[in-house]
Scaffold this motif. Structure first.
Motif, PDB file in Angstrom:
ATOM      1  N   ASN A 158       0.827  -1.208   0.000  1.00  0.00           N
ATOM      2  CA  ASN A 158       0.000   0.000   0.000  1.00  0.00           C
ATOM      3  C   ASN A 158       0.864   1.262   0.000  1.00  0.00           C
ATOM      4  O   ASN A 158       0.503   2.274  -0.608  1.00  0.00           O
ATOM      5  N   LYS A 185      -4.030   3.230   0.107  1.00  0.00           N
ATOM      6  CA  LYS A 185      -4.084   2.751   1.480  1.00  0.00           C
ATOM      7  C   LYS A 185      -4.795   1.413   1.640  1.00  0.00           C
ATOM      8  O   LYS A 185      -4.532   0.673   2.580  1.00  0.00           O
ATOM      9  N   LYS A 186      -5.717   1.091   0.730  1.00  0.00           N
ATOM     10  CA  LYS A 186      -6.514  -0.117   0.899  1.00  0.00           C
ATOM     11  C   LYS A 186      -6.363  -1.090  -0.266  1.00  0.00           C
ATOM     12  O   LYS A 186      -7.211  -1.946  -0.483  1.00  0.00           O
TER      13      LYS A 186
END
Length: 205
Positions: free
Chosen positions: A41, A47-48
């Protein structure tokens, strides 16, 4: 290299069901709880993209992500599971090795190890297996932010010295921190270098 786009494509338990091998692939693997998903990430600035968890062993499939529409980042299950049955562990090992040994478009494996720990037998055994199978890999040290700079330097040198006791030459080495994005640019630059020389670069459609 700038990561312009990152898209999940598919998850599989069988390398034969992976996407067509028209793009170079860069796989990431490491012992459970090494911080692999967090590093992925960080590298992609999504981030996901890879699922993170406090529970080791979250990744149990071969996950393909298409980056910049011209290369695959492959998130592989961790090895060294402590909380699964022997049968399940063998299934994971076979799935991983089948992919690593047979996937023609695999350009390089990024093998993650926790810089806080002394060399672990399971990591060393995995490196030796990769060498036996002639699978090119780079070594990525994770969680550098959890240590002081002196500890980073000392642990890094200790690991190098340990490997050089039995290896004639070392793979390319990276020191990383997912929290601080340390090592991100260096890893992406190494991927770009390999893409530029990959036979799969010209197979885009």
């Amino acid at each position: 290299m700038q990561v312009i786009s990152a898209q999940f494509i598919t998850s599989n338990t069988d390398y034969l069901k992976c996407p067509p091998d028209k793009f170079p692939e860069f796989a990431f693997i490491g012992r459970s709880n090494v911080g692999k998903s967090s590093l992925i990430n960080s590298i992609t600035f999504h981030k996901k993209l890879a699922k993170t968890s406090q529970t080791p062993g979250k990744t149990q499939l071969i996950n393909h992500f298409l980056i910049n529409d011209n290369w695959y980042l492959v998130d592989l299950p961790g090895y060294g599971y402590a909380q699964v049955s022997k049968e399940k562990r063998k299934e994971f090992e076979k799935m991983i090795l089948d992919y690593l040994i047979n996937r023609k478009s695999l350009t390089c494996l990024f093998l993650l190890v926790d810089l806080r720990l002394k060399p672990q037998p399971v990591d060393i055994a995995f490196m030796e297996r990769m060498a036996e199978e002639q699978i090119p890999f780079y070594l990525v040290f994770t969680k550098a932010d959890k240590l002081s700079q002196k500890q980073v330097d000392d642990n890094f040198k200790h690991y190098q010295d340990f490997l050089l006791q039995s290896w004639e030459a070392l793979p390319r080495l990276f020191i990383t921190s997912a929290e601080k994005h340390q090592g991100r640019e260096e890893i992406l630059a190494s991927i770009q270098e390999l893409i530029d020389s990959s036979p799969y670069k010209s197979r885009k459609s």
